[in-house]
Design an enzyme around this catalytic site. Sequence first.
Site, PDB file in Angstrom:
ATOM      1  N   GLU A  75       0.812  -1.218   0.000  1.00 19.48           N
ATOM      2  CA  GLU A  75       0.000   0.000   0.000  1.00 19.48           C
ATOM      3  C   GLU A  75       0.849   1.273   0.000  1.00 19.48           C
ATOM      4  O   GLU A  75       0.358   2.331  -0.396  1.00 19.48           O
ATOM      5  CB  GLU A  75      -0.972  -0.018   1.201  1.00 19.48           C
ATOM      6  CG  GLU A  75      -2.054  -1.085   1.024  1.00 19.48           C
ATOM      7  CD  GLU A  75      -2.947  -1.292   2.234  1.00 19.48           C
ATOM      8  OE1 GLU A  75      -4.129  -1.606   2.050  1.00 19.48           O
ATOM      9  OE2 GLU A  75      -2.460  -1.172   3.384  1.00 19.48           O
TER      10      GLU A  75
ATOM     11  N   ASP B 294     -11.755  -6.533  -3.079  1.00 20.25           N
ATOM     12  CA  ASP B 294     -12.580  -7.756  -2.981  1.00 20.25           C
ATOM     13  C   ASP B 294     -13.958  -7.356  -2.458  1.00 20.25           C
ATOM     14  O   ASP B 294     -14.181  -6.213  -2.096  1.00 20.25           O
ATOM     15  CB  ASP B 294     -11.923  -8.767  -2.025  1.00 20.25           C
ATOM     16  CG  ASP B 294     -11.719  -8.196  -0.638  1.00 20.25           C
ATOM     17  OD1 ASP B 294     -10.643  -7.640  -0.384  1.00 20.25           O
ATOM     18  OD2 ASP B 294     -12.665  -8.248   0.167  1.00 20.25           O
TER      19      ASP B 294
END
Length: 228
Positions: free
Chosen positions: A12, A196
Amino acid sequence: MKIAIMGAMPEEIEPIISKLDNLNVVEYAANKYYEGAYHGKEVVVAYSKIGKVFATLTATILIEKFDCNTLLFSGVAGAISNDLKVGDLIIADSLCQHDLDITAFGHPYGYVPEGEVCVASDEKLRDLAKQVAEAKGLPLKEGIIATGDQFVADAERKEWIGKTFNADALEMEGAAVAVVCSALNVPFFILRAISDAADMDAGFDFDKFLESSAKISADFILSMVDGM
Ligand code: OS5
């Protein structure tokens, strides 16, 4: 202005660190803090490790040790809202803890005395994000993000979190950052790109889309830094 940029996982923050000038790495409290500049603006970047406790530690250190006076979080999330697909961006207008439960004492889910169920993020930073999205021609959803120390891969649990907190997305760090920044009066902003749908396929999808979605979020955060 000294801007903290936080993620939870290496993936990230890597697309952010790779674009910094004058990089200096400081090791502190069993973690690495990357000091540098982005287009002339002073930043300190770190990934916390996963979950609320590590996120609390890192946000506190970025503010108290590194003197950051604004905090931006960049990362990925599981979608609750059916509007959100893999790669879509969501900003938190507020954040709650879906796993905080003292309902046995008559309190609502997510509430403890002297706390708040939802902690609101900085409105000016949200406005800046909307301007950046407009300039980039990117859709940007704004909503409640629910945080808890669980990787949610279960449609029923996801529905419960969505209904109980009116949440659009879920993750594992944002509300911890919100509580720290709110207590220390530091404006904060939480951005997530969907990796997701927090359902039975979540583990597989997360592995498949972590890198690409993390990069979408990181690129957007860097455009925000340009606008600050
Ligand atoms: O930081 C955690 C929360 N993130 C957002 C997120 C999410 N949260 C909850 N439920 C969902 N469905 C979510 N979808 C996206 C992502 C991250 C999830 S926890 C992933 C752990 C994956 C992992 N485990 N081991 N490794 C990676 C390798 C490893 C080994 C050693 C050190 C570091 C990594």
